[in-house]
Design a protein around this motif. Structure first.
Motif, PDB file in Angstrom:
ATOM      1  N   SER A  15     -12.786  -9.889  21.623  1.00  0.00           N
ATOM      2  CA  SER A  15     -13.101 -10.809  22.654  1.00  0.00           C
ATOM      3  C   SER A  15     -11.890 -10.686  23.558  1.00  0.00           C
ATOM      4  O   SER A  15     -11.992 -11.075  24.621  1.00  0.00           O
ATOM      5  N   TYR A  16     -11.063  -9.901  23.070  1.00  0.00           N
ATOM      6  CA  TYR A  16      -9.665  -9.726  24.212  1.00  0.00           C
ATOM      7  C   TYR A  16      -9.956  -8.514  24.923  1.00  0.00           C
ATOM      8  O   TYR A  16      -9.019  -8.265  25.684  1.00  0.00           O
ATOM      9  N   GLN A  23       0.240 -11.691  26.974  1.00  0.00           N
ATOM     10  CA  GLN A  23       0.658 -10.695  26.115  1.00  0.00           C
ATOM     11  C   GLN A  23       0.703  -9.237  26.719  1.00  0.00           C
ATOM     12  O   GLN A  23       1.570  -8.639  26.640  1.00  0.00           O
ATOM     13  N   ASP A  48      -9.808  -8.974  28.776  1.00  0.00           N
ATOM     14  CA  ASP A  48      -8.568  -9.184  29.304  1.00  0.00           C
ATOM     15  C   ASP A  48      -7.448  -8.174  29.257  1.00  0.00           C
ATOM     16  O   ASP A  48      -6.688  -7.984  30.250  1.00  0.00           O
ATOM     17  N   PRO A  93       3.450 -15.290  25.268  1.00  0.00           N
ATOM     18  CA  PRO A  93       2.213 -16.076  25.684  1.00  0.00           C
ATOM     19  C   PRO A  93       1.039 -16.235  24.783  1.00  0.00           C
ATOM     20  O   PRO A  93       1.033 -15.419  23.882  1.00  0.00           O
ATOM     21  N   SER A  94       0.399 -17.371  24.733  1.00  0.00           N
ATOM     22  CA  SER A  94      -0.807 -17.682  23.714  1.00  0.00           C
ATOM     23  C   SER A  94      -1.962 -16.814  23.884  1.00  0.00           C
ATOM     24  O   SER A  94      -2.992 -16.693  23.192  1.00  0.00           O
ATOM     25  N   ASP A  95      -2.187 -16.183  25.357  1.00  0.00           N
ATOM     26  CA  ASP A  95      -3.208 -15.620  25.677  1.00  0.00           C
ATOM     27  C   ASP A  95      -2.925 -13.972  25.842  1.00  0.00           C
ATOM     28  O   ASP A  95      -2.123 -13.394  25.811  1.00  0.00           O
ATOM     29  N   CYS A  96      -4.193 -13.508  25.609  1.00  0.00           N
ATOM     30  CA  CYS A  96      -4.113 -11.934  25.640  1.00  0.00           C
ATOM     31  C   CYS A  96      -3.606 -11.262  26.852  1.00  0.00           C
ATOM     32  O   CYS A  96      -3.024 -10.408  26.886  1.00  0.00           O
ATOM     33  N   GLU A 102       0.935 -14.487  15.680  1.00  0.00           N
ATOM     34  CA  GLU A 102       0.834 -14.789  17.171  1.00  0.00           C
ATOM     35  C   GLU A 102       0.481 -13.793  18.316  1.00  0.00           C
ATOM     36  O   GLU A 102       0.104 -13.688  19.392  1.00  0.00           O
TER      37      GLU A 102
END
Length: 128
Positions: free
Chosen positions: A83-84, A50, A87, A44-47, A115
């Motif tokens: 910033s992660y 993932q 999430d 996945p591209s988002d935290c 990535e």
């Protein structure tokens, strides 16, 4: 498990315990750092995506060892950007209830592949 919350130090910033005592006679499973990669190799591209996969992968390891996420006593998590944090913490906090495992969350410069934005290690303990 006995959770440790000394009253003479600052309380936890979030949903975690300062320490956990594993009683004698328990089996302990150490999970290597898990990345947010699905069995088919997709990432996945988002935290948050993932993070869910990291915990899902660790859960599979624990299951093979006869334990579950409910048996987790320690979480070490690493993200590549401040910033992660929300999430990651949002996903983690939906998976764990009080009494919480001990936990460390660090910001790192990166992982072996660009990535990946999160990696999670777990330690779990349960009756032998």
């Amino acid at each position: 498990m006995k959770r440790l919350h000394p009253t003479d130090i600052y309380p936890p910033f979030s949903a975690y315990s300062h320490g956990v005592v594993v009683p004698e006679g328990h089996r302990i499973v150490f999970c290597s750092g898990q990345l947010g990669i699905a069995p088919d190799g997709t990432i996945p591209s988002d935290c948050a995506g993932q993070t869910r996969l990291c915990f899902s992968n660790a859960e599979a390891i624990l299951r093979e060892g006869g334990l579950s996420l409910a048996d987790v006593v320690r979480i070490n998590a690493y993200v590549t950007d401040r910033s992660y944090l929300p999430d990651y913490m949002s996903v983690r906090n939906t998976l764990f209830a009080a009494p919480y495992p001990a936990s460390t969350l660090m910001i790192v410069s990166g992982f072996a592949r660009a990535e990946f934005v999160v990696e999670i290690e777990l330690v779990a303990a349960g009756k032998a």
